[in-house]
Design a protein around this motif. Structure first.
Motif, mmCIF file in Angstrom:
data_model
loop_
_atom_site.group_PDB
_atom_site.id
_atom_site.type_symbol
_atom_site.label_atom_id
_atom_site.label_comp_id
_atom_site.label_asym_id
_atom_site.label_seq_id
_atom_site.Cartn_x
_atom_site.Cartn_y
_atom_site.Cartn_z
ATOM 1 N N ALA A 192 -11.902 13.438 -11.709
ATOM 2 C CA ALA A 192 -10.678 12.501 -11.972
ATOM 3 C C ALA A 192 -9.796 12.164 -10.881
ATOM 4 C CB ALA A 192 -9.870 13.349 -13.208
ATOM 5 N N VAL A 193 -9.294 10.987 -10.827
ATOM 6 C CA VAL A 193 -8.450 10.807 -9.980
ATOM 7 C C VAL A 193 -7.002 11.082 -10.269
ATOM 8 C CG1 VAL A 193 -7.154 8.767 -8.674
ATOM 9 C CG2 VAL A 193 -9.562 8.635 -9.495
ATOM 10 N N ARG A 194 -6.388 12.270 -9.421
ATOM 11 C CA ARG A 194 -5.036 12.702 -9.760
ATOM 12 C C ARG A 194 -4.021 11.995 -8.935
ATOM 13 N NH1 ARG A 194 -8.857 18.121 -9.235
ATOM 14 N NH2 ARG A 194 -9.874 17.656 -10.935
ATOM 15 N N LYS A 195 -3.465 11.236 -9.360
ATOM 16 C CA LYS A 195 -2.489 10.216 -8.678
ATOM 17 C C LYS A 195 -1.520 10.923 -7.963
ATOM 18 C CE LYS A 195 -3.078 6.633 -12.291
ATOM 19 N NZ LYS A 195 -3.811 5.662 -11.401
ATOM 20 N N GLU A 196 -1.286 12.163 -8.134
ATOM 21 C CA GLU A 196 0.080 13.030 -7.711
ATOM 22 C C GLU A 196 -0.742 13.054 -5.801
ATOM 23 O OE1 GLU A 196 -0.257 14.665 -11.620
ATOM 24 O OE2 GLU A 196 -1.560 13.962 -10.333
ATOM 25 N N ALA A 197 -1.976 12.907 -5.907
ATOM 26 C CA ALA A 197 -2.493 13.116 -4.401
ATOM 27 C C ALA A 197 -2.112 12.170 -3.513
ATOM 28 C CB ALA A 197 -4.049 13.212 -4.497
ATOM 29 N N HIS A 198 -1.572 11.192 -4.090
ATOM 30 C CA HIS A 198 -1.236 9.778 -3.260
ATOM 31 C C HIS A 198 0.327 9.737 -3.099
ATOM 32 C CE1 HIS A 198 -5.194 8.148 -3.276
ATOM 33 N NE2 HIS A 198 -5.298 8.451 -4.571
ATOM 34 N N GLU A 199 1.099 10.752 -3.294
ATOM 35 C CA GLU A 199 2.415 10.890 -2.923
ATOM 36 C C GLU A 199 2.743 10.715 -1.436
ATOM 37 O OE1 GLU A 199 4.185 14.063 -4.984
ATOM 38 O OE2 GLU A 199 3.979 13.393 -7.007
ATOM 39 N N PRO A 200 3.536 10.300 -0.913
ATOM 40 C CA PRO A 200 3.627 10.075 0.457
ATOM 41 C C PRO A 200 3.513 11.232 1.430
ATOM 42 C CG PRO A 200 5.301 8.813 -0.500
ATOM 43 C CD PRO A 200 4.616 9.532 -1.406
ATOM 44 N N LYS A 201 4.138 12.399 0.894
ATOM 45 C CA LYS A 201 3.897 13.544 1.668
ATOM 46 C C LYS A 201 2.577 13.968 1.599
ATOM 47 C CE LYS A 201 5.609 18.512 1.506
ATOM 48 N NZ LYS A 201 6.168 19.444 0.624
ATOM 49 N N ARG A 202 1.887 14.110 0.550
ATOM 50 C CA ARG A 202 0.560 14.646 0.539
ATOM 51 C C ARG A 202 -0.369 13.517 1.274
ATOM 52 N NH1 ARG A 202 1.770 15.666 -5.352
ATOM 53 N NH2 ARG A 202 2.263 17.729 -5.360
ATOM 54 N N LEU A 203 -0.107 12.269 1.326
ATOM 55 C CA LEU A 203 -0.929 11.472 2.338
ATOM 56 C C LEU A 203 -0.797 11.791 3.523
ATOM 57 C CD1 LEU A 203 -0.453 7.996 0.432
ATOM 58 C CD2 LEU A 203 -2.403 9.188 0.644
#
Length: 213
Positions: free
Chosen positions: A35-46
């Motif tokens: 599954a694509v977990r959209k929270e992974a694309h928050e700026p801090k995590r990116l």
């Protein structure tokens, strides 16, 4: 022939030129059934995952620590096992016909083949094991072994030193504009490949313009 003399080295990027790859986290997750977990694309995590990836690709992060560091950068959104599945799924198949191009170049008098790839220990092993065209290349150079990654000028300088050549003697193919621009700044004959098209045909057309095919 190049503007300042004959081409001595035909150098390829690997991903997007010889090997078809996924370009996004989302596509890679889907390809391995995660599954694509959209929270992974928050700026801090990116930013954190980019830092880990860059360290791994320049040899500053040990392989046995990489998955753990990536899990930490993602705040545990993906497990180490999932991160490793995504990493392995990033590489797809070899582009049709590119091995024939390398084979012809290997038989061309006065020219040798090489690669210059932004990669890491795991992908490096996988690429050499899975893809015939990679094994056919006469000289193989990787960012994690050189301590620099494209488009840092250091990796181009290191390649020239290792190959005992200067920029105008190198014909280079890469899929990213920044990498091509950096190579051109050192006098390389650099050409951008469209990975969504037919890289082998694009390379053949370019080689013909230099009298190499």
């Amino acid at each position: 022939m190049g503007e300042n003399g004959p081409i001595r080295i035909v150098c390829f990027d690997l991903g997007g030129v010889i090997i078809r790859i996924h370009y996004t986290w989302e596509d890679t997750c889907k390809s391995v059934g995660l599954a694509v977990r959209k929270e992974a694309h928050e700026p801090k995590r990116l930013a954190a995952t980019r830092s880990v990836t860059e360290a791994f690709a320049t040899g500053r992060l040990e392989e046995d620590l990489w998955a753990r560091e990536m899990v930490s950068a993602l705040d545990g959104l993906y497990s180490a096992e999932e991160v490793e599945r995504i990493h392995e799924g990033w590489l797809r198949d070899q582009y049709p016909g590119i091995d024939d191009v390398v084979s012809i170049l290997n038989e061309t008098k006065g020219v040798c083949t090489a690669c210059l790839s932004n990669t890491n220990p795991r992908h490096w092993r996988m690429m050499k094991e899975r893809y015939p065209a990679v094994r056919m290349l006469q000289h193989r150079h990787a960012s994690h072994l050189m301590g620099y990654a494209k488009p840092d000028t250091g990796i181009y300088e290191a390649f020239e030193t290792a190959m005992q050549c200067d920029g105008p003697s190198i014909l280079f193919f890469d899929d990213l504009e920044d990498n091509v621009a950096a190579a051109r700044s050192r006098g390389w004959h650099a050409h951008q490949i469209d990975p969504a098209g037919d890289p082998a045909d694009q390379v053949r057309t370019c080689l013909a313009s230099y009298g190499l095919m």
